[in-house]
Design a protein around this motif. Structure first.
Motif, PDB file in Angstrom:
ATOM      1  N   PHE A 130       0.827  -1.207   0.000  1.00 50.14           N
ATOM      2  CA  PHE A 130       0.000   0.000   0.000  1.00 50.14           C
ATOM      3  C   PHE A 130       0.865   1.262   0.000  1.00 50.14           C
ATOM      4  O   PHE A 130       0.543   2.249  -0.680  1.00 50.14           O
ATOM      5  N   LEU A 131       1.965   1.249   0.750  1.00 46.49           N
ATOM      6  CA  LEU A 131       2.867   2.400   0.794  1.00 46.49           C
ATOM      7  C   LEU A 131       3.382   2.774  -0.591  1.00 46.49           C
ATOM      8  O   LEU A 131       3.667   3.943  -0.867  1.00 46.49           O
ATOM      9  N   TYR A 132       3.508   1.776  -1.449  1.00 40.90           N
ATOM     10  CA  TYR A 132       4.031   2.010  -2.796  1.00 40.90           C
ATOM     11  C   TYR A 132       2.939   2.014  -3.856  1.00 40.90           C
ATOM     12  O   TYR A 132       3.214   1.835  -5.038  1.00 40.90           O
ATOM     13  N   GLY A 133       1.706   2.202  -3.413  1.00 39.24           N
ATOM     14  CA  GLY A 133       0.619   2.421  -4.353  1.00 39.24           C
ATOM     15  C   GLY A 133      -0.014   1.183  -4.944  1.00 39.24           C
ATOM     16  O   GLY A 133      -0.770   1.272  -5.920  1.00 39.24           O
ATOM     17  N   VAL A 134       0.265  -0.003  -4.372  1.00 38.88           N
ATOM     18  CA  VAL A 134      -0.338  -1.239  -4.872  1.00 38.88           C
ATOM     19  C   VAL A 134      -1.441  -1.670  -3.904  1.00 38.88           C
ATOM     20  O   VAL A 134      -1.182  -1.840  -2.708  1.00 38.88           O
ATOM     21  N   PRO A 135      -2.663  -1.849  -4.372  1.00 29.53           N
ATOM     22  CA  PRO A 135      -3.750  -2.289  -3.491  1.00 29.53           C
ATOM     23  C   PRO A 135      -3.389  -3.594  -2.785  1.00 29.53           C
ATOM     24  O   PRO A 135      -2.720  -4.463  -3.360  1.00 29.53           O
ATOM     25  N   ALA A 136      -3.846  -3.736  -1.550  1.00 28.18           N
ATOM     26  CA  ALA A 136      -3.401  -4.886  -0.764  1.00 28.18           C
ATOM     27  C   ALA A 136      -4.450  -5.333   0.242  1.00 28.18           C
ATOM     28  O   ALA A 136      -5.244  -4.531   0.745  1.00 28.18           O
ATOM     29  N   LEU A 137      -4.400  -6.642   0.545  1.00 25.23           N
ATOM     30  CA  LEU A 137      -5.250  -7.263   1.555  1.00 25.23           C
ATOM     31  C   LEU A 137      -4.373  -8.069   2.507  1.00 25.23           C
ATOM     32  O   LEU A 137      -3.431  -8.732   2.072  1.00 25.23           O
ATOM     33  N   ALA A 138      -4.679  -8.021   3.800  1.00 25.39           N
ATOM     34  CA  ALA A 138      -4.079  -8.922   4.776  1.00 25.39           C
ATOM     35  C   ALA A 138      -5.178  -9.860   5.239  1.00 25.39           C
ATOM     36  O   ALA A 138      -6.298  -9.432   5.512  1.00 25.39           O
ATOM     37  N   MET A 139      -4.874 -11.163   5.314  1.00 24.76           N
ATOM     38  CA  MET A 139      -5.885 -12.156   5.688  1.00 24.76           C
ATOM     39  C   MET A 139      -5.393 -13.015   6.834  1.00 24.76           C
ATOM     40  O   MET A 139      -4.261 -13.506   6.806  1.00 24.76           O
ATOM     41  N   LYS A 174     -11.740   0.737 -12.262  1.00 19.07           N
ATOM     42  CA  LYS A 174     -11.174   1.988 -11.719  1.00 19.07           C
ATOM     43  C   LYS A 174     -12.114   2.666 -10.731  1.00 19.07           C
ATOM     44  O   LYS A 174     -12.219   3.893 -10.663  1.00 19.07           O
ATOM     45  N   THR A 175     -12.827   1.858  -9.944  1.00 20.35           N
ATOM     46  CA  THR A 175     -13.745   2.391  -8.940  1.00 20.35           C
ATOM     47  C   THR A 175     -13.292   2.057  -7.522  1.00 20.35           C
ATOM     48  O   THR A 175     -14.004   2.379  -6.558  1.00 20.35           O
ATOM     49  N   TYR A 176     -12.138   1.416  -7.400  1.00 19.92           N
ATOM     50  CA  TYR A 176     -11.669   1.011  -6.068  1.00 19.92           C
ATOM     51  C   TYR A 176     -10.944   2.174  -5.389  1.00 19.92           C
ATOM     52  O   TYR A 176     -10.060   2.785  -5.984  1.00 19.92           O
ATOM     53  N   PRO A 177     -11.288   2.507  -4.138  1.00 18.82           N
ATOM     54  CA  PRO A 177     -10.636   3.631  -3.447  1.00 18.82           C
ATOM     55  C   PRO A 177      -9.166   3.334  -3.147  1.00 18.82           C
ATOM     56  O   PRO A 177      -8.800   2.207  -2.825  1.00 18.82           O
ATOM     57  N   GLN A 178      -8.337   4.350  -3.233  1.00 18.99           N
ATOM     58  CA  GLN A 178      -6.895   4.180  -3.076  1.00 18.99           C
ATOM     59  C   GLN A 178      -6.384   4.567  -1.694  1.00 18.99           C
ATOM     60  O   GLN A 178      -5.191   4.469  -1.436  1.00 18.99           O
ATOM     61  N   GLY A 179      -7.281   4.984  -0.792  1.00 20.79           N
ATOM     62  CA  GLY A 179      -6.837   5.559   0.471  1.00 20.79           C
ATOM     63  C   GLY A 179      -6.602   4.597   1.609  1.00 20.79           C
ATOM     64  O   GLY A 179      -6.297   5.023   2.737  1.00 20.79           O
ATOM     65  N   SER A 180      -6.747   3.297   1.384  1.00 19.63           N
ATOM     66  CA  SER A 180      -6.556   2.350   2.477  1.00 19.63           C
ATOM     67  C   SER A 180      -6.253   0.970   1.913  1.00 19.63           C
ATOM     68  O   SER A 180      -6.450   0.701   0.731  1.00 19.63           O
ATOM     69  N   PHE A 181      -5.767   0.090   2.796  1.00 16.03           N
ATOM     70  CA  PHE A 181      -5.688  -1.325   2.469  1.00 16.03           C
ATOM     71  C   PHE A 181      -6.588  -2.061   3.455  1.00 16.03           C
ATOM     72  O   PHE A 181      -7.033  -1.482   4.449  1.00 16.03           O
TER      73      PHE A 181
END
Length: 307
Positions: A130-139, A174-181
């Motif tokens: 996320f810090l480098y602008g790639v969307p991410a999930l932790a599971m 291109k509808t996914y928000p970029q402000g969080s993971f």
């Protein structure tokens, strides 16, 4: 469109974790994503258990990356932390210029709720992307010793698949928000979960204490120390090393009698205990309690007047 072009057009998902590349949670997740035939799956994960290393990174020496055979995926085991693996995986250096559309860190053995998010290597892997602008999930799965089984990790991957599909669909549109993971925790009784619930990070924490010991053995649970019987060969641990007489050994222990928990209805751990799959949007900035700023503004005025 030929087969090669179709493969290139598939969304690219990078998997990492903190339990290590041999951990069953990671393997089940990779197998499931490969089986969908919808995604190109890459793996860049620690060569050994890196649980609870938080967001530490390797700076002073080079990392080793070794190719690992995982059917349907391109995989490397790296002698680094989860944050190292996520960083290397999205860099374009290890996968011949390929940068993933989404990074998934997990599936971890043990929940990552409340204040434990700070310690989590699993969350750090997603945070680094996320810090480098790639969307991410932790599971993570809320693993319970003597209750959870390795099959629960497989079920956890399955119940999380709709989240992965939905995120990648919104990224494509291109509808996914970029402000969080997103930090996702799956309840212990996976088969009877109550559905998805958006939550906020609470204050849940099991306090960790210290205990003197004579044996240099792991004190925290991972897939290698949980009651899991899987056909994998974990990294060996030297459980019999004894320190020199002048040295003292101390190990961390969970102080289960000292648990702090936020009782608010919309917090992650409370909802998880109620049986929900919690989805907690996280950022990187550290926010203070709301009433702290006025205090410190007044405090610094008095400080300046005392000079």
């Amino acid at each position: 469109m030929d087969g090669g072009a179709a493969a290139i057009s598939k969304p690219i998902v990078l998997i990492t974790n903190d339990d290590g590349i041999d951990a069953p949670g990671l393997r089940f997740l990779v197998d499931l994503l490969v089986a969908t035939n919808r995604y190109r799956v890459l793996v860049c994960a620690p060569a050994s258990d890196q649980s609870a290393v938080s967001h530490s990174i390797t700076w002073r020496h080079a990392l080793s990356a070794k190719r690992v055979e995982i059917e349907g995926a391109t995989a490397f085991a790296v002698t680094g932390t989860p944050a190292d693996c996520a960083s290397l995986g999205i860099s374009g250096k290890i996968f011949d210029g390929v940068v993933p559309d989404l990074v998934i860190s997990g599936i971890n053995i043990g929940c990552n709720c409340g204040y434990h998010v700070i310690y989590s290597g699993t969350v750090a892997g997603a945070r680094e992307a996320f810090l480098y602008g790639v969307p991410a999930l932790a599971m993570s799965l809320n693993w319970m010793r003597d209750k959870s089984t390795v099959n629960d990790l497989k079920l956890a991957a399955e119940v999380c698949l709709p989240i992965v599909n939905a995120v990648l669909s919104e990224l494509k549109n291109k509808t996914y928000p970029q402000g969080s993971f997103l930090n996702i925790d799956v309840p212990t009784d996976v088969a009877h979960h109550k559905g998805f619930k958006i939550t906020k990070q609470g204050k849940y924490m099991i306090r960790i204490g210290w205990e003197q010991t004579n044996v240099n053995a792991p004190s925290m649970e991972s897939y290698q120390t949980a009651n899991i019987d899987v056909d994998m060969t974990p990294i060996s641990e030297n459980n019999a090393s004894v320190p020199e007489e002048s040295h003292l050994l101390f190990k961390r222990v969970l102080s289960k009698g000292h648990i702090e928990e936020d009782e608010a209805e919309d917090t992650d751990h409370k909802a998880l205990q109620e049986g929900y799959i919690t989805i907690t949007p996280l950022g990187v900035l550290s926010h203070m309690e709301a009433d702290a700023m006025p205090y410190f503004k007044d405090w610094v005025l008095h400080l300046a007047s005392s000079l």
